[in-house]
Design a protein around this motif. Structure first.
Motif, PDB file in Angstrom:
ATOM      1  N   ALA A  10       0.860  -1.190   0.000  1.00  0.00           N
ATOM      2  CA  ALA A  10       0.000   0.000   0.000  1.00  0.00           C
ATOM      3  C   ALA A  10       0.896   1.239   0.000  1.00  0.00           C
ATOM      4  O   ALA A  10       1.905   1.285   0.702  1.00  0.00           O
ATOM      5  CB  ALA A  10      -0.896   0.014   1.234  1.00  0.00           C
ATOM      6  N   ILE A  11       0.532   2.214  -0.783  1.00  0.00           N
ATOM      7  CA  ILE A  11       1.301   3.458  -0.848  1.00  0.00           C
ATOM      8  C   ILE A  11       0.848   4.366   0.290  1.00  0.00           C
ATOM      9  O   ILE A  11      -0.315   4.758   0.361  1.00  0.00           O
ATOM     10  CB  ILE A  11       1.118   4.158  -2.205  1.00  0.00           C
ATOM     11  N   LEU A  12       1.776   4.666   1.193  1.00  0.00           N
ATOM     12  CA  LEU A  12       1.489   5.575   2.298  1.00  0.00           C
ATOM     13  C   LEU A  12       1.687   7.024   1.877  1.00  0.00           C
ATOM     14  O   LEU A  12       1.011   7.922   2.359  1.00  0.00           O
ATOM     15  CB  LEU A  12       2.396   5.275   3.494  1.00  0.00           C
ATOM     16  N   VAL A  32       7.204  14.747   4.624  1.00  0.00           N
ATOM     17  CA  VAL A  32       6.592  13.419   4.575  1.00  0.00           C
ATOM     18  C   VAL A  32       6.009  13.078   5.941  1.00  0.00           C
ATOM     19  O   VAL A  32       4.873  12.598   6.051  1.00  0.00           O
ATOM     20  CB  VAL A  32       7.614  12.349   4.128  1.00  0.00           C
ATOM     21  N   TRP A  33       6.765  13.325   6.984  1.00  0.00           N
ATOM     22  CA  TRP A  33       6.324  13.050   8.354  1.00  0.00           C
ATOM     23  C   TRP A  33       5.008  13.783   8.652  1.00  0.00           C
ATOM     24  O   TRP A  33       4.053  13.188   9.148  1.00  0.00           O
ATOM     25  CB  TRP A  33       7.413  13.501   9.322  1.00  0.00           C
ATOM     26  N   GLU A  34       4.961  15.068   8.313  1.00  0.00           N
ATOM     27  CA  GLU A  34       3.758  15.860   8.575  1.00  0.00           C
ATOM     28  C   GLU A  34       2.577  15.387   7.737  1.00  0.00           C
ATOM     29  O   GLU A  34       1.438  15.368   8.213  1.00  0.00           O
ATOM     30  CB  GLU A  34       4.033  17.348   8.327  1.00  0.00           C
ATOM     31  N   GLN A  35       2.829  14.996   6.492  1.00  0.00           N
ATOM     32  CA  GLN A  35       1.757  14.494   5.637  1.00  0.00           C
ATOM     33  C   GLN A  35       1.171  13.194   6.186  1.00  0.00           C
ATOM     34  O   GLN A  35      -0.044  13.024   6.208  1.00  0.00           O
ATOM     35  CB  GLN A  35       2.268  14.264   4.201  1.00  0.00           C
ATOM     36  N   LEU A  36       2.035  12.284   6.624  1.00  0.00           N
ATOM     37  CA  LEU A  36       1.553  11.022   7.192  1.00  0.00           C
ATOM     38  C   LEU A  36       0.748  11.277   8.466  1.00  0.00           C
ATOM     39  O   LEU A  36      -0.295  10.655   8.688  1.00  0.00           O
ATOM     40  CB  LEU A  36       2.722  10.079   7.466  1.00  0.00           C
ATOM     41  N   GLN A  61       3.593   3.729  12.395  1.00  0.00           N
ATOM     42  CA  GLN A  61       3.013   3.575  11.061  1.00  0.00           C
ATOM     43  C   GLN A  61       4.077   3.208  10.037  1.00  0.00           C
ATOM     44  O   GLN A  61       3.832   2.443   9.113  1.00  0.00           O
ATOM     45  CB  GLN A  61       2.313   4.860  10.648  1.00  0.00           C
ATOM     46  N   LEU A  62       5.269   3.749  10.197  1.00  0.00           N
ATOM     47  CA  LEU A  62       6.337   3.515   9.223  1.00  0.00           C
ATOM     48  C   LEU A  62       7.065   2.200   9.440  1.00  0.00           C
ATOM     49  O   LEU A  62       7.832   1.771   8.580  1.00  0.00           O
ATOM     50  CB  LEU A  62       7.332   4.667   9.254  1.00  0.00           C
ATOM     51  N   GLN A  63       6.846   1.554  10.571  1.00  0.00           N
ATOM     52  CA  GLN A  63       7.528   0.278  10.839  1.00  0.00           C
ATOM     53  C   GLN A  63       7.178  -0.724   9.743  1.00  0.00           C
ATOM     54  O   GLN A  63       6.025  -0.984   9.473  1.00  0.00           O
ATOM     55  CB  GLN A  63       7.137  -0.280  12.192  1.00  0.00           C
TER      56      GLN A  63
END
Length: 65
Positions: A10-12, A32-36, A61-63
């Motif tokens: 899945a594209i995060l 990227v951090w703020e967008q996620l 979430q990024l794990q």
């Protein structure tokens, strides 16, 4: 540079960034951090879910991404 962060197929996150040096790379990572984080907040449908998002870490979430 096209940057794509995926997890379990899945594209995060996906966007094009102008990365020229360490400073622009760091700024991109911050974006990227703020967008996620913003995406997770938008998906919260209740106060309890919002509280969970605020307590969760983007690193969770990024794990595995």
């Amino acid at each position: 540079m096209k940057l794509r962060v995926t997890k379990a197929d899945a594209i995060l996150y996906e966007a094009v960034h102008d990365i020229q040096d360490a400073e622009s790379f760091g700024a991109t990572c911050g974006e990227v951090w703020e967008q996620l984080r913003a995406q997770r907040l938008e998906k919260a449908t209740s106060i309890g879910a919002l509280y969970d998002v605020l307590n969760d870490n983007v690193l969770d979430q990024l794990q595995g991404a």
